[in-house]
Each structure stands twice: as C-alpha cells, then as structure tokens.
Design a protein around this motif. Structure first.
Motif, PDB file in Angstrom:
ATOM      1  N   GLY A 137       0.830  -1.203   0.000  1.00 30.38           N
ATOM      2  CA  GLY A 137       0.000   0.000   0.000  1.00 30.38           C
ATOM      3  C   GLY A 137       0.861   1.247   0.000  1.00 30.38           C
ATOM      4  N   ASP A 138       0.683   2.084   1.012  1.00 33.26           N
ATOM      5  CA  ASP A 138       1.481   3.310   1.073  1.00 33.26           C
ATOM      6  C   ASP A 138       2.652   3.185   2.050  1.00 33.26           C
ATOM      7  N   ARG A 139       2.949   1.949   2.413  1.00 31.64           N
ATOM      8  CA  ARG A 139       4.064   1.722   3.340  1.00 31.64           C
ATOM      9  C   ARG A 139       5.178   0.900   2.683  1.00 31.64           C
ATOM     10  N   LEU A 140       6.345   1.109   3.244  1.00 29.53           N
ATOM     11  CA  LEU A 140       7.511   0.377   2.767  1.00 29.53           C
ATOM     12  C   LEU A 140       8.072  -0.421   3.938  1.00 29.53           C
ATOM     13  N   PHE A 141       8.197  -1.728   3.776  1.00 28.31           N
ATOM     14  CA  PHE A 141       8.792  -2.574   4.818  1.00 28.31           C
ATOM     15  C   PHE A 141      10.218  -2.903   4.379  1.00 28.31           C
ATOM     16  N   ALA A 142      11.166  -2.353   5.107  1.00 25.69           N
ATOM     17  CA  ALA A 142      12.565  -2.477   4.687  1.00 25.69           C
ATOM     18  C   ALA A 142      13.395  -3.212   5.738  1.00 25.69           C
ATOM     19  N   PRO A 143      13.760  -4.465   5.461  1.00 24.19           N
ATOM     20  CA  PRO A 143      14.611  -5.212   6.399  1.00 24.19           C
ATOM     21  C   PRO A 143      16.076  -4.786   6.259  1.00 24.19           C
ATOM     22  N   ASN A 144      16.761  -4.705   7.367  1.00 27.64           N
ATOM     23  CA  ASN A 144      18.151  -4.247   7.369  1.00 27.64           C
ATOM     24  C   ASN A 144      19.050  -5.279   8.054  1.00 27.64           C
ATOM     25  N   SER A 145      20.340  -5.185   7.790  1.00 26.01           N
ATOM     26  CA  SER A 145      21.289  -6.105   8.439  1.00 26.01           C
ATOM     27  C   SER A 145      21.431  -5.828   9.929  1.00 26.01           C
ATOM     28  N   ASP A 146      20.875  -4.729  10.397  1.00 23.34           N
ATOM     29  CA  ASP A 146      20.929  -4.462  11.839  1.00 23.34           C
ATOM     30  C   ASP A 146      19.840  -5.242  12.583  1.00 23.34           C
ATOM     31  N   GLY A 147      19.088  -6.055  11.849  1.00 26.03           N
ATOM     32  CA  GLY A 147      18.089  -6.902  12.485  1.00 26.03           C
ATOM     33  C   GLY A 147      16.750  -6.241  12.680  1.00 26.03           C
ATOM     34  N   LYS A 148      16.570  -5.101  12.085  1.00 27.54           N
ATOM     35  CA  LYS A 148      15.284  -4.417  12.254  1.00 27.54           C
ATOM     36  C   LYS A 148      14.587  -4.251  10.898  1.00 27.54           C
TER      37      LYS A 148
ATOM     38  N   THR B 156      37.438 -11.481   5.796  1.00 30.66           N
ATOM     39  CA  THR B 156      36.276 -10.935   5.083  1.00 30.66           C
ATOM     40  C   THR B 156      35.258 -12.031   4.774  1.00 30.66           C
ATOM     41  N   TYR B 157      35.738 -13.197   4.299  1.00 29.71           N
ATOM     42  CA  TYR B 157      34.806 -14.285   3.986  1.00 29.71           C
ATOM     43  C   TYR B 157      34.155 -14.796   5.263  1.00 29.71           C
ATOM     44  N   ALA B 158      34.991 -14.970   6.301  1.00 30.54           N
ATOM     45  CA  ALA B 158      34.475 -15.564   7.534  1.00 30.54           C
ATOM     46  C   ALA B 158      33.355 -14.715   8.124  1.00 30.54           C
ATOM     47  N   ILE B 159      33.517 -13.402   8.046  1.00 25.90           N
ATOM     48  CA  ILE B 159      32.470 -12.537   8.585  1.00 25.90           C
ATOM     49  C   ILE B 159      31.227 -12.611   7.701  1.00 25.90           C
ATOM     50  N   GLY B 160      31.434 -12.786   6.424  1.00 25.64           N
ATOM     51  CA  GLY B 160      30.317 -12.979   5.498  1.00 25.64           C
ATOM     52  C   GLY B 160      29.302 -11.850   5.525  1.00 25.64           C
ATOM     53  N   SER B 161      29.795 -10.627   5.376  1.00 25.78           N
ATOM     54  CA  SER B 161      28.876  -9.495   5.489  1.00 25.78           C
ATOM     55  C   SER B 161      28.171  -9.163   4.178  1.00 25.78           C
ATOM     56  N   THR B 162      28.562  -9.817   3.084  1.00 28.57           N
ATOM     57  CA  THR B 162      27.825  -9.652   1.827  1.00 28.57           C
ATOM     58  C   THR B 162      27.494 -11.043   1.291  1.00 28.57           C
ATOM     59  N   PRO B 163      26.507 -11.150   0.415  1.00 26.02           N
ATOM     60  CA  PRO B 163      26.165 -12.466  -0.125  1.00 26.02           C
ATOM     61  C   PRO B 163      27.348 -13.180  -0.777  1.00 26.02           C
ATOM     62  N   LEU B 164      28.166 -12.437  -1.534  1.00 25.65           N
ATOM     63  CA  LEU B 164      29.285 -13.101  -2.214  1.00 25.65           C
ATOM     64  C   LEU B 164      30.312 -13.624  -1.214  1.00 25.65           C
ATOM     65  N   SER B 165      30.575 -12.859  -0.157  1.00 29.54           N
ATOM     66  CA  SER B 165      31.558 -13.331   0.821  1.00 29.54           C
ATOM     67  C   SER B 165      31.014 -14.538   1.582  1.00 29.54           C
ATOM     68  N   LEU B 166      29.710 -14.552   1.828  1.00 29.41           N
ATOM     69  CA  LEU B 166      29.113 -15.713   2.510  1.00 29.41           C
ATOM     70  C   LEU B 166      29.183 -16.958   1.603  1.00 29.41           C
ATOM     71  N   LEU B 167      28.968 -16.732   0.308  1.00 28.62           N
ATOM     72  CA  LEU B 167      29.055 -17.850  -0.640  1.00 28.62           C
ATOM     73  C   LEU B 167      30.486 -18.397  -0.687  1.00 28.62           C
ATOM     74  N   LYS B 168      31.447 -17.478  -0.683  1.00 27.28           N
ATOM     75  CA  LYS B 168      32.851 -17.903  -0.703  1.00 27.28           C
ATOM     76  C   LYS B 168      33.204 -18.639   0.579  1.00 27.28           C
ATOM     77  N   LEU B 169      32.615 -18.193   1.680  1.00 28.88           N
ATOM     78  CA  LEU B 169      32.847 -18.882   2.950  1.00 28.88           C
ATOM     79  C   LEU B 169      32.354 -20.328   2.852  1.00 28.88           C
ATOM     80  N   SER B 170      31.176 -20.492   2.249  1.00 27.99           N
ATOM     81  CA  SER B 170      30.591 -21.835   2.148  1.00 27.99           C
ATOM     82  C   SER B 170      31.528 -22.780   1.414  1.00 27.99           C
ATOM     83  N   ARG B 171      32.270 -22.222   0.439  1.00 31.17           N
ATOM     84  CA  ARG B 171      33.181 -23.062  -0.346  1.00 31.17           C
ATOM     85  C   ARG B 171      34.487 -23.341   0.375  1.00 31.17           C
ATOM     86  N   SER B 172      34.801 -22.481   1.329  1.00 29.45           N
ATOM     87  CA  SER B 172      36.077 -22.641   2.026  1.00 29.45           C
ATOM     88  C   SER B 172      35.985 -23.654   3.157  1.00 29.45           C
TER      89      SER B 172
END
Lengths: 382, 295
Positions: A137-148, B156-172
């Motif tokens: 609708g008029d909202r955006l649900f945005a997941p982040n790596s900070d867990g929120k 960098t791979y171990a931390i896996g902070s991006t999809p590609l680094s996580l994928l590389k971790l899986s292979r390592s």
C-alpha cells in the motif's frame, strides 16, 4: 628524491594490493517495470530502456561531503531496486552510509547527464542494506542487516510507527541480532521475513507484532514463496526445503537437498522450482508432495532464483550459462556464458526479453530474445 | 613440502666451495625454499585462504562463538608459527645494522664513494667475511606476504557481510565444520560489528577509534623496532624513517574503510610484534622520543 618516489609508489601499490585482497563486493541487483530495467551495479543504479538497451538515467547517490577514503560515506549499490505504484524508484546503498533513497525518474534536471531527483532519503538504519524493501500500500517494509525492519511512509520516507525503530525482529539468539537479507513477502495479512539467524517470522501488517517465529536450523538468505496449496515454501543453508502454514507457522521439512538453498523458490502452478549452490535444480510438486523428476545439475553453483519461462524454467548458473529446463526435466543450454564473467543474480523478464546480469564480465547486462540470442548488452558494443 | 625443497641441490654450490662464504649453500637453499613456498602459496591461493578460514572458524567454535577473540587467538597462532622467521629477520636486520656502524665498512664506503662497481665488490666481500646474508632480513618478510594477503580475504569471507563473501565462505569450509549451525558468525565484539568499519560516537562526533589505534600501534611498532642509525642520512635510515610514516598512514586508511575485524588483526599483530622484539631485547625505546634516533 627518486628513491622516495619509488618507495611511495611501492607503498601505494601495496595498499591497492591489500584492498584488492578483499575482492569483489557482491553481485548486482536487477529488476524491471514498464519496459525499464533497473540495475544496481556497485557504483551506480542504471535505468535502461529494455527495447533499445540505452541508458535512461543513472543514480550515484548524493555527493559525499568528503573524500570516500576518509570513510565519509562510501556508497555501494547492489540491492534490487524497487518501483512503487507512484513511479518512485527505491534505491538502497549497501555501503557504509546505510542510506535509502526514493528517486523520481519523472524529475530529471540535467538532460545531458540524466539523474533523477531525490524525493526523500532515510538514513536511520544501523546496518547494511542487502534486502530489497517490500511495498505494501502506502508503506515500505525495509529489512536491514541491523536486524530491524523499518516501516516507512512512501510519501516522505518517515517512519510510520514510533519515530525510527519500528519492529524488533526475533532475536532470541544470543549471537545475532538477525541479519535480514531477503525481501519480505506478504499474503495481505502478514509479512513473512527470513533471517540469517536461522529464523523465519510472520508480522501482522496492522499491529506490527510478531505472530509467529520458527527456527530452521540454518541461515535463510532467500525469501519465501506462497505455493498453490496455500503453504509457504522456503529453503535454507540447512539443505532443506521447508513448508510453512502461514497462519500458524507450523512447519515441516519436505525435501533434503544436496547443497545450500540460496535463492528464493519460485511457484509455477503446482510446482515449486528452486536450486542449490551445488548446482542442482529441483521441481517439487505440491500436490503429490514429491519431486517431478530427479534433480538436474547443469554445470556450476546456482544462487539465482529460476525464472518461469514457456512451461519450464530458465536457470542462470555461476559460470554464466543460461539453461532452459522443460516440464520433463530436460536441460538445454539456452545462452552461452560470456568469455569471462559470473552470474549470481536472478534474471528478469521484460519487454519480451530475458535480462541476465554478470559480474567480472565485459558487460553488466544482456538482453536475450525468445531463442536465447543476444539482442543488446549494457554497456553497448561489447 | 618445505623439507622436500630443502633437499633440492643448488648446482653451483659444490662446484666452487672455496669462493663461497661459509654457510652460503644453506642460505641458498633457504632462499630456494622461500621462493618455492611463495610460488606454492600463490598458485594454490584458494587452498591457503581455505586453511586460514577453517582454522579461524575452528577457534571460533572453541572460544564460544566470539569472532573477535578468534581473530586475536588466530593472530597469536600466526605469530607463534612465524616466530622463527621473525627472529631470523631481526637477526638479519641487526647484522646489517652492525655492518653499517662498522668502521671498516664506513672507510670502504668513503674510499670507493665514486666507484660504485668496486664498492659493490667490497660490499660482497664484507658480507662474506662477516657471514651476512644480504637477503637474510627480507626473505622472512617475503614469506609472510602470502599470510597477510590470505588473512584479509579469510577474515572478510568468515564474517560474510555480503552475499558473495558468505558464498565464498561456504566453499572454504571443510566437511568437519558444522556450517549450518555456525553460519552466520557472531560478528559482535566489544562495541563493534567486525563486519563493518568501526565508528564510535563521542560527543556527537563519529570517530574511527579502531583505525586510529591501528595507526598509533603501527607507528609505535615501527619506531620501537627500528634499529638506531649510525648515520641518519644513510639510505637505510631514510627508508626506515619513511616506513615509520607511510605504514601507519596506509594501515589507518585501510582500517577506515574495511571491516573492523581486519583492524583487530592489525592491532593484535602490532602489539605482538612489539612484545616479540621486547622479549628478544631488540626494542629501542629511545626511538619514541623526539630525536631519539639520532642518539
């Protein structure tokens, strides 16, 4: 003096080498709407006319206040751009600036160097943006790596509920706040969110309360899909495809896989198509609760979701090849890989073409016709 | 692998033993071994990275899923493994330094200041007489390059902070690692997220505390481990001086923009280097004082 210059050069080279050791960041995000493709390709987001392959505009974010090397706000565009019903394009930076932009492609100031104006910007998230946001609708649900999950008003980008922080996801795990990497899905009542902390949870769209949450025993980098049987299907790094009751969260494993399931499964009629990073492709029938045929393994790892195409599916493998798998499990090479380059991004279909994006190739994007032949590349002439 | 290479005969060694300095053949073999190890490392790059990733993740499992602690322990392990190399490097550097302070060598330098060829011949003669291997201090450093270069992607791979680094971790990951339960790694350590560049908010200002500590510890380490120069204007002293400036600056900028897990590695490594030099009595505390090097 010459020795000093040589020394400085060596040190700079060492710095570049050290930086190079970190390698490429990740793969691009790709989406399409109204015959325009949107490619988030690390340094910029490009809007490309699907019929001609010409760039309509590009967006590189705001000018940084200082040099990026000073750690000001290096930007990184890799998350799939999202187009709203109002025509805004939601772009997130996965860099250290943690910025989300809503840009207006109808407002371009300089036709010589077309870039859309910024309608609003949101910078309150504490982690990287990897997941594409979901428009409801008029909202955006945005997941982040900070867990929120940030719930924003699409009009102005302001938080809808209680200023900034809106939803605390399930974070019972002591180790992770729960990196959220996948775009949520909705059934109109709940949104369903997956997390790298092994959990899957449902949130009520109106109350923002967590209705249920479950542990899958492995990280879940992809999203869920609603099958024709009304059940949710999701894969995980625990090498299992799981089936969920959306109302209660009751779940059961339905299939063991050879490798990690990375991409979001796709529903096509009664079938659920999905792949794993060992390179296997599966077709699971929700009616018979069994595989339609033995998994096929075209060549290399598959992180991209399949694309439903002509009573079958198109698969993009890491090697860059595109395969067509028909309803009987017969595999054909549909488009050969470029000379160099890898493919991890889910392909999209737009304007009669299939768009495939690459990393480490001579071009970022290729448009393929219904025979799998190349029609254009972006940048052109490659 | 190293032992095998040590057995490789150096063809010219037995032919002209009289003209070679004592121990030359051993040194030659060491050089060959170092080069072989470097070639092996760079041609099996993924394997080197995989070994490091697995050791780090194994430690992570042992220490209660604390990746910061795992990096610190891993750095200590690397230091212990490379201890003999570092010790040899220090020995080589000290011998070279001693030679720079040697009166006879200084006289030769003065005498043949305008005859570079003769000076080079004399230099080789002095090296032979004193039993110095001119590569003695740089070979151990060279062999540590693959370790450093492999460490960066490993973290960098171990931390896996991006999809590609996580994928590389899986292979390592090796089969014995319980990848499904371990991933994602806990990247929280003290006040930091090891997968992100560190910034600390102090009085409303975002300060890169860890990067500053990296710069500072690198500066202190370089200064403390720099041998006193007989002549501050000579080439070695000038190079050391430049190292003392550029290394901290380079690592500061590097730490500023990359995952703070790498900064944790740099800091630990610097502190351990200081400790090792101190244990071997090679720390030059005077260098920390302004003008201390001249004394």
């Amino acid at each position: 003096m010459r020795k000093k210059i040589l020394f400085v050069t060596i040190m700079l080279l060492a710095a570049v080498l050290l930086s190079g050791c970190v390698g490429s960041t990740t793969w691009p995000g790709l989406s399409a709407a109204n015959e325009v493709a949107y490619l988030a390709n690390t340094s910029a987001v490009h809007a490309i006319d699907v019929t001609s392959g010409k760039e309509l505009w590009s967006f590189v974010g705001e000018k940084s206040g200082g040099l990026a090397i000073f750690g000001g706000s290096p930007k990184l565009f890799v998350t799939t751009p999202v187009v709203t019903t109002d025509g805004l394009v939601i772009i997130v930076s996965s860099g250290n600036d943690h910025a989300m932009f809503a840009v207006d492609p109808n407002d371009i100031a300089d036709p010589q160097k077309p870039t859309p104006s910024i309608a609003w910007k949101f910078t309150d998230a504490k982690g990287h943006w990897i997941a594409a946001p979901l428009v409801v609708g008029d909202r955006l649900f945005a997941p982040n790596s900070d867990g929120k999950i940030y719930v924003l008003d699409l009009q102005d980008g302001k938080s809808v509920k209680q200023a900034i922080k809106v939803i605390e996801p399930f974070s019972e795990s002591k180790e992770q706040a729960g990196r959220l990497w996948a775009q949520p899905v909705t059934d109109g009542t709940y949104i369903f969110v997956t997390s790298l902390d092994h959990s899957v949870f449902a949130i009520d769209l109106e109350t923002y309360k967590i209705v249920w949450h479950e542990d899958l025993g492995g990280a879940v980098p992809g999203s869920m899909v609603l099958g024709s049987d009304g059940m949710l299907y999701v894969g995980s790094l625990a090498k299992q495809l799981e089936k969920f009751d959306p109302a209660t969260g009751k779940h059961e494993p339905v299939l063991d896989t050879n490798g990690w399931i990375w991409g979001t499964p796709i529903a096509a009629g009664d079938n659920i198509y999905f792949s794993d990073v060992d390179g296997y492709f599966y077709s699971y029938n929700t009616k018979t609760s069994s595989l339609n045929w033995e998994p096929v393994q075209p060549d290399s790892a598959i992180t991209a979701s399949p694309l439903v195409y002509n009573d079958g599916a198109l698969l993009v493998t890491e090697s860059g090849n595109v395969y067509f798998v028909d309803g009987t499990g017969d595999v054909k090479l549909w488009h050969g890989a470029p000379e160099k380059g890898k493919a991890y991004t889910t392909p999209v279909s737009a304007g009669g073409y299939v768009l495939v994006s690459y990393i480490e190739a001579d071009y970022y994007l290729v448009a393929l016709d219904d025979e799998g032949d190349q029609k254009w590349t972006f940048p052109a002439g490659k | 692998m190293k032992n095998t290479n040590n057995k490789t005969p150096a063809p010219q060694t037995p032919a002209q033993p009289a003209q070679l300095p004592q121990g030359f053949s051993t040194e030659t073999l060491k050089t060959v071994a170092v080069i072989a190890v470097l070639v092996l490392a760079f041609t099996n790059w993924d394997a080197v990275v995989a070994i490091m990733v697995n050791v780090m993740i194994f430690i992570y499992g042992i220490v209660g899923h604390n990746f910061g602690l795992a990096i610190i322990l891993f750095t200590i392990l690397i230091r212990v493994v490379t201890w003999p190399l570092n010790a040899q490097q220090m020995k080589g550097a000290a011998a070279m330094q001693e030679m720079q302070n040697d009166k006879e060598w200084q006289a030769i330098q003065k005498k043949y200041a305008k005859d570079k060829e003769k000076l080079a011949q004399e230099q080789m003669r002095v090296y032979r007489e004193k039993g110095i291997n001119p590569f003695g201090s740089c070979l151990p450093t060279l062999i540590q390059f693959p370790i450093l270069f492999a460490l960066i992607p490993s973290i960098t791979y171990a931390i896996g902070s991006t999809p590609l680094s996580l994928l590389k971790l899986s292979r390592s990951l090796y089969a014995f690692q319980d990848a499904a339960s371990l991933i994602p790694l806990n990247s929280k350590f003290l006040w930091m997220d090891l997968g992100l560049p560190e910034r600390t908010l102090l009085l409303g200002i975002s300060i890169p505390v860890l990067a500053l500590i990296v710069g500072l510890t690198t500066f202190v380490q370089t200064k403390l481990t720099m041998p006193p120069a007989a002549d501050p204007n000579d080439q070695a002293a000038a190079t050391s001086k430049m190292m003392g400036i550029y290394m901290p600056v380079m690592l500061f900028f590097f730490s500023l923009n990359y995952a703070s897990g790498l900064a944790v590695y740099f800091i630990t490594s610097n502190l351990l280097a200081i400790a090792q030099y101190a244990m071997m009595g090679k720390v030059n505390w005077r260098n920390l004082l302004p003008g201390g090097q001249k004394k």
